[in-house]
Design a protein around this motif. Structure first.
Motif, PDB file in Angstrom:
ATOM      1  N   LEU A  79       0.864  -1.169   0.000  1.00  0.00           N
ATOM      2  CA  LEU A  79       0.000   0.000   0.000  1.00  0.00           C
ATOM      3  C   LEU A  79       0.902   1.222   0.000  1.00  0.00           C
ATOM      4  O   LEU A  79       1.765   1.365   0.865  1.00  0.00           O
ATOM      5  N   ALA A  80       0.730   2.078  -1.003  1.00  0.00           N
ATOM      6  CA  ALA A  80       1.534   3.304  -1.080  1.00  0.00           C
ATOM      7  C   ALA A  80       0.663   4.480  -0.679  1.00  0.00           C
ATOM      8  O   ALA A  80      -0.408   4.688  -1.264  1.00  0.00           O
ATOM      9  N   LEU A  81       1.094   5.214   0.328  1.00  0.00           N
ATOM     10  CA  LEU A  81       0.306   6.325   0.831  1.00  0.00           C
ATOM     11  C   LEU A  81       1.110   7.601   0.777  1.00  0.00           C
ATOM     12  O   LEU A  81       2.322   7.605   0.998  1.00  0.00           O
ATOM     13  N   GLU A  82       0.436   8.685   0.484  1.00  0.00           N
ATOM     14  CA  GLU A  82       1.076   9.979   0.583  1.00  0.00           C
ATOM     15  C   GLU A  82       0.110  10.898   1.305  1.00  0.00           C
ATOM     16  O   GLU A  82      -1.097  10.866   1.058  1.00  0.00           O
ATOM     17  N   ARG A 140       4.637   6.902   2.344  1.00  0.00           N
ATOM     18  CA  ARG A 140       4.734   5.651   3.089  1.00  0.00           C
ATOM     19  C   ARG A 140       4.392   4.433   2.238  1.00  0.00           C
ATOM     20  O   ARG A 140       3.520   4.482   1.377  1.00  0.00           O
ATOM     21  N   LEU A 141       5.130   3.363   2.521  1.00  0.00           N
ATOM     22  CA  LEU A 141       4.820   2.056   1.944  1.00  0.00           C
ATOM     23  C   LEU A 141       4.476   1.109   3.084  1.00  0.00           C
ATOM     24  O   LEU A 141       5.195   1.054   4.083  1.00  0.00           O
ATOM     25  N   ILE A 142       3.399   0.379   2.943  1.00  0.00           N
ATOM     26  CA  ILE A 142       3.061  -0.635   3.937  1.00  0.00           C
ATOM     27  C   ILE A 142       3.066  -1.995   3.254  1.00  0.00           C
ATOM     28  O   ILE A 142       2.467  -2.165   2.189  1.00  0.00           O
ATOM     29  N   ASN A 143       3.760  -2.933   3.873  1.00  0.00           N
ATOM     30  CA  ASN A 143       3.823  -4.288   3.346  1.00  0.00           C
ATOM     31  C   ASN A 143       2.541  -5.036   3.734  1.00  0.00           C
ATOM     32  O   ASN A 143       2.382  -5.458   4.875  1.00  0.00           O
ATOM     33  N   LEU A 144       1.644  -5.203   2.780  1.00  0.00           N
ATOM     34  CA  LEU A 144       0.343  -5.804   3.106  1.00  0.00           C
ATOM     35  C   LEU A 144       0.455  -7.281   3.485  1.00  0.00           C
ATOM     36  O   LEU A 144      -0.427  -7.814   4.152  1.00  0.00           O
ATOM     37  N   SER A 145       1.526  -7.922   3.095  1.00  0.00           N
ATOM     38  CA  SER A 145       1.716  -9.309   3.526  1.00  0.00           C
ATOM     39  C   SER A 145       1.926  -9.374   5.033  1.00  0.00           C
ATOM     40  O   SER A 145       1.626 -10.375   5.675  1.00  0.00           O
ATOM     41  N   ALA A 146       2.447  -8.306   5.590  1.00  0.00           N
ATOM     42  CA  ALA A 146       2.688  -8.280   7.036  1.00  0.00           C
ATOM     43  C   ALA A 146       1.508  -7.670   7.783  1.00  0.00           C
ATOM     44  O   ALA A 146       1.217  -8.047   8.914  1.00  0.00           O
ATOM     45  N   ALA A 158      -4.390  -3.333   6.955  1.00  0.00           N
ATOM     46  CA  ALA A 158      -4.219  -1.976   6.445  1.00  0.00           C
ATOM     47  C   ALA A 158      -5.010  -1.776   5.156  1.00  0.00           C
ATOM     48  O   ALA A 158      -5.375  -0.654   4.809  1.00  0.00           O
ATOM     49  N   ASP A 159      -5.283  -2.871   4.465  1.00  0.00           N
ATOM     50  CA  ASP A 159      -5.998  -2.766   3.207  1.00  0.00           C
ATOM     51  C   ASP A 159      -7.438  -2.293   3.414  1.00  0.00           C
ATOM     52  O   ASP A 159      -8.054  -1.739   2.506  1.00  0.00           O
ATOM     53  N   GLU A 160      -7.957  -2.530   4.623  1.00  0.00           N
ATOM     54  CA  GLU A 160      -9.338  -2.128   4.884  1.00  0.00           C
ATOM     55  C   GLU A 160      -9.447  -0.697   5.398  1.00  0.00           C
ATOM     56  O   GLU A 160     -10.539  -0.219   5.691  1.00  0.00           O
ATOM     57  N   GLU A 161      -8.305  -0.053   5.526  1.00  0.00           N
ATOM     58  CA  GLU A 161      -8.314   1.288   6.106  1.00  0.00           C
ATOM     59  C   GLU A 161      -8.099   2.316   4.997  1.00  0.00           C
ATOM     60  O   GLU A 161      -7.230   2.139   4.151  1.00  0.00           O
ATOM     61  N   GLU A 162      -8.875   3.376   5.033  1.00  0.00           N
ATOM     62  CA  GLU A 162      -8.748   4.372   3.976  1.00  0.00           C
ATOM     63  C   GLU A 162      -7.635   5.392   4.248  1.00  0.00           C
ATOM     64  O   GLU A 162      -7.069   5.969   3.340  1.00  0.00           O
ATOM     65  N   PHE A 163      -7.360   5.633   5.538  1.00  0.00           N
ATOM     66  CA  PHE A 163      -6.337   6.620   5.923  1.00  0.00           C
ATOM     67  C   PHE A 163      -6.648   8.006   5.367  1.00  0.00           C
ATOM     68  O   PHE A 163      -5.754   8.742   4.969  1.00  0.00           O
ATOM     69  N   LEU A 164      -7.920   8.323   5.318  1.00  0.00           N
ATOM     70  CA  LEU A 164      -8.309   9.618   4.770  1.00  0.00           C
ATOM     71  C   LEU A 164      -7.873  10.764   5.665  1.00  0.00           C
ATOM     72  O   LEU A 164      -7.294  11.737   5.202  1.00  0.00           O
ATOM     73  N   ASP A 165      -8.177  10.628   6.942  1.00  0.00           N
ATOM     74  CA  ASP A 165      -7.744  11.697   7.840  1.00  0.00           C
ATOM     75  C   ASP A 165      -7.106  11.166   9.110  1.00  0.00           C
ATOM     76  O   ASP A 165      -6.911  11.900  10.070  1.00  0.00           O
ATOM     77  N   ILE A 166      -6.814   9.875   9.138  1.00  0.00           N
ATOM     78  CA  ILE A 166      -5.981   9.388  10.239  1.00  0.00           C
ATOM     79  C   ILE A 166      -4.639   8.966   9.669  1.00  0.00           C
ATOM     80  O   ILE A 166      -4.554   8.290   8.639  1.00  0.00           O
ATOM     81  N   ALA A 167      -3.599   9.392  10.330  1.00  0.00           N
ATOM     82  CA  ALA A 167      -2.257   9.134   9.829  1.00  0.00           C
ATOM     83  C   ALA A 167      -1.904   7.670  10.033  1.00  0.00           C
ATOM     84  O   ALA A 167      -2.274   7.069  11.049  1.00  0.00           O
ATOM     85  N   SER A 181       8.902  -6.242  12.046  1.00  0.00           N
ATOM     86  CA  SER A 181       8.272  -6.923  13.174  1.00  0.00           C
ATOM     87  C   SER A 181       8.603  -8.397  13.053  1.00  0.00           C
ATOM     88  O   SER A 181       8.200  -9.038  12.092  1.00  0.00           O
ATOM     89  N   ALA A 182       9.366  -8.883  14.012  1.00  0.00           N
ATOM     90  CA  ALA A 182       9.762 -10.294  13.982  1.00  0.00           C
ATOM     91  C   ALA A 182      10.285 -10.693  12.600  1.00  0.00           C
ATOM     92  O   ALA A 182       9.773 -11.598  11.961  1.00  0.00           O
ATOM     93  N   GLU A 183      11.285  -9.971  12.141  1.00  0.00           N
ATOM     94  CA  GLU A 183      11.987 -10.287  10.888  1.00  0.00           C
ATOM     95  C   GLU A 183      11.239  -9.871   9.622  1.00  0.00           C
ATOM     96  O   GLU A 183      11.805  -9.889   8.537  1.00  0.00           O
ATOM     97  N   HIS A 184       9.966  -9.521   9.738  1.00  0.00           N
ATOM     98  CA  HIS A 184       9.220  -9.156   8.542  1.00  0.00           C
ATOM     99  C   HIS A 184       9.185  -7.651   8.366  1.00  0.00           C
ATOM    100  O   HIS A 184       8.795  -6.934   9.280  1.00  0.00           O
ATOM    101  N   PRO A 185       9.553  -7.168   7.193  1.00  0.00           N
ATOM    102  CA  PRO A 185       9.444  -5.738   6.924  1.00  0.00           C
ATOM    103  C   PRO A 185       7.988  -5.306   7.031  1.00  0.00           C
ATOM    104  O   PRO A 185       7.103  -5.973   6.500  1.00  0.00           O
ATOM    105  N   VAL A 186       7.746  -4.228   7.721  1.00  0.00           N
ATOM    106  CA  VAL A 186       6.383  -3.761   7.909  1.00  0.00           C
ATOM    107  C   VAL A 186       6.108  -2.514   7.094  1.00  0.00           C
ATOM    108  O   VAL A 186       5.153  -2.456   6.326  1.00  0.00           O
TER     109      VAL A 186
END
Lengths: 248, 248
Positions: free
Chosen positions: B135-138, B153-159, B163-172, B220-225
């Motif tokens: 997920l790429a967010l700006e 920001r980049l979020i690793n959705l496998s980890a 996050a995929d269910e969140e819109e992040f419209l006005d929450i950082a 987090s525990a070896e996984h890029p987040v």
DNA sequence: ACGGCGATTATGTATATACATATTGGAACG
DNA sequence: CGTTCCAATATGTATATACATAATCGCCGT
């Protein structure tokens, strides 16, 4: 029943039992298996699981508590804390090491050395109340032939009288101080800045080019020791800080 | 975090004995009374001095050793280490808290949200080997009406599938992640940069004005987040890190 | 029902003891 | 003279035990 019992043959590592208990629990927390708020087993349960004494379990749990991973409550047990831990360990670079890591020859060159009674500005920077002698130094760190960083430093001579006998012609005051004065506390300020003419001149870059400015104040047992400002051309420098939320 | 806690409550009541031994010794080291290389008393000497058992002394010394203030050598004793300890505790700022500390209203605004299979660049930034959804967010953090920081920001959705269910419209995304994902490791890169046109536009500053760039990768525990890049206009921001010497 | 109080329980600290392990200094031996 | 080996020593880890302290549960009396 015991989760343990068997010695790890593989790694050959022989870690102590309390260390093993600690990392078992830490892994479960960090992996998310035990979420924040989860109650971890009581000491007497872990005692049974690992077939060891309570002191051993206690040692592991105490360390986890000190590291902030868990919270211990009398009569209730121990609980995984919220991952609020926003503290980190920052590696402070020695400029010489940094330069040599680039495969370039390192050199320090003094630009100015001035002993004076502390001005009001000096006292603000150092965090001093009373007036007293200070040493003001300015110098350049070189990577090969190129200036790598400009250093502007104040040393509180009341705290480090020996510094007065040192010329700092080609040895940088940073390593000199580190080897001599045990520091108990420090504060960093990091910011970006456009180079003014003096800085641009010293670093051989364009005026108003972006620079990274790192300022550090250091105390030793409550006494201000030194204030230093490093100015790096933007291209030459990235600060890297790697850390874990707590102790291992 | 320093294991040598300085939680000295000034009431001074009821600190444990091993804690007192620890701080006695720590004070002597930090004040310089015991210089680097100095051999501190043997456990059995401290046992006599404090009239307590060896376990109690051992607890204090073990913590000092873990904190990196002393070095313990079997058969030889314990010695004050060189103050080489160039590690520090850096406070990571929550931008909201920072803005509100300025007395200004805080607001986050999403500029872009894009789900995609990780590009090669994404994988480099995140430290991923395999391909997968990211997920790429700006977004922009505001202090009052002025842009305070740009976040990429980049979020690793496998980890972090949620996050995929969140819109992040006005929450950082930062605080959202912190409350949800326990992180075990992180890495910062801090540098100065001249604003390019996109950045200047978003932050409402002049092109080529100096900016402070803070990049953070989190595991987090070896996984890029996540990988995040904060870009601050130079005038608006100073990173402050305050710390005591600890782990070597 | 309600409030207080004591019993119970988990953690906090400390003791005495034991044995393991690494290292050093010196004695024994070639 | 040098090398080997052993005993002494300081730390490393663990046990069993004891008592202190804080917090909670539940009983009991009003």
């Amino acid at each position: 029943m015991s989760l343990v019992e068997t010695d790890d043959i593989e790694g050959g590592e022989s870690i102590s039992l309390h260390q093993r208990i600690l990392s078992d629990i830490r892994d479960r927390i960090l992996s998310g298996a035990w979420a924040p708020g989860h109650r971890i087993p009581f000491e007497h349960e872990l005692t049974a699981q690992y077939n060891c004494s309570r002191m051993t379990v206690n040692k592991a749990l105490s360390q986890l508590a000190k590291a902030g991973l868990i919270e211990r409550r009398r009569r209730s047990g121990s609980f995984v804390r919220q991952p609020q831990s926003q503290a980190a360990v920052l590696e402070l670079h020695d400029i010489r090491i940094e330069v040599e890591a680039l495969g370039l020859p390192y050199r320090y060159e003094r630009l100015e050395r001035l002993k004076r009674r502390s001005s009001a500005e000096d006292r603000t920077l150092l965090g001093l109340n009373a007036s007293g002698p200070v040493l003001a130094l300015e110098g350049l760190h070189f990577a090969g032939e190129r200036p790598f960083a400009l250093e502007q430093r104040l040393i509180n001579l009341s705290a480090v009288a020996e510094a007065d006998e040192e010329e700092f012609l080609d040895i940088a005051p940073g390593p000199w101080l580190i080897g001599r004065v045990p520091w108990s506390e420090a504060e960093h300020r990091i910011r970006a800045m456009a180079a003014d003419e003096t800085i641009a001149d010293a670093l051989d870059i364009d005026a108003s080019a972006p620079c990274l400015v790192v300022e550090r104040r250091t105390w030793s047992a409550e006494h201000p020791v030194t204030h230093v400002r490093f100015i790096y051309p933007a291209e030459s420098h990235t600060l890297v800080a790697r850390f874990t939320p707590s102790q291992g």
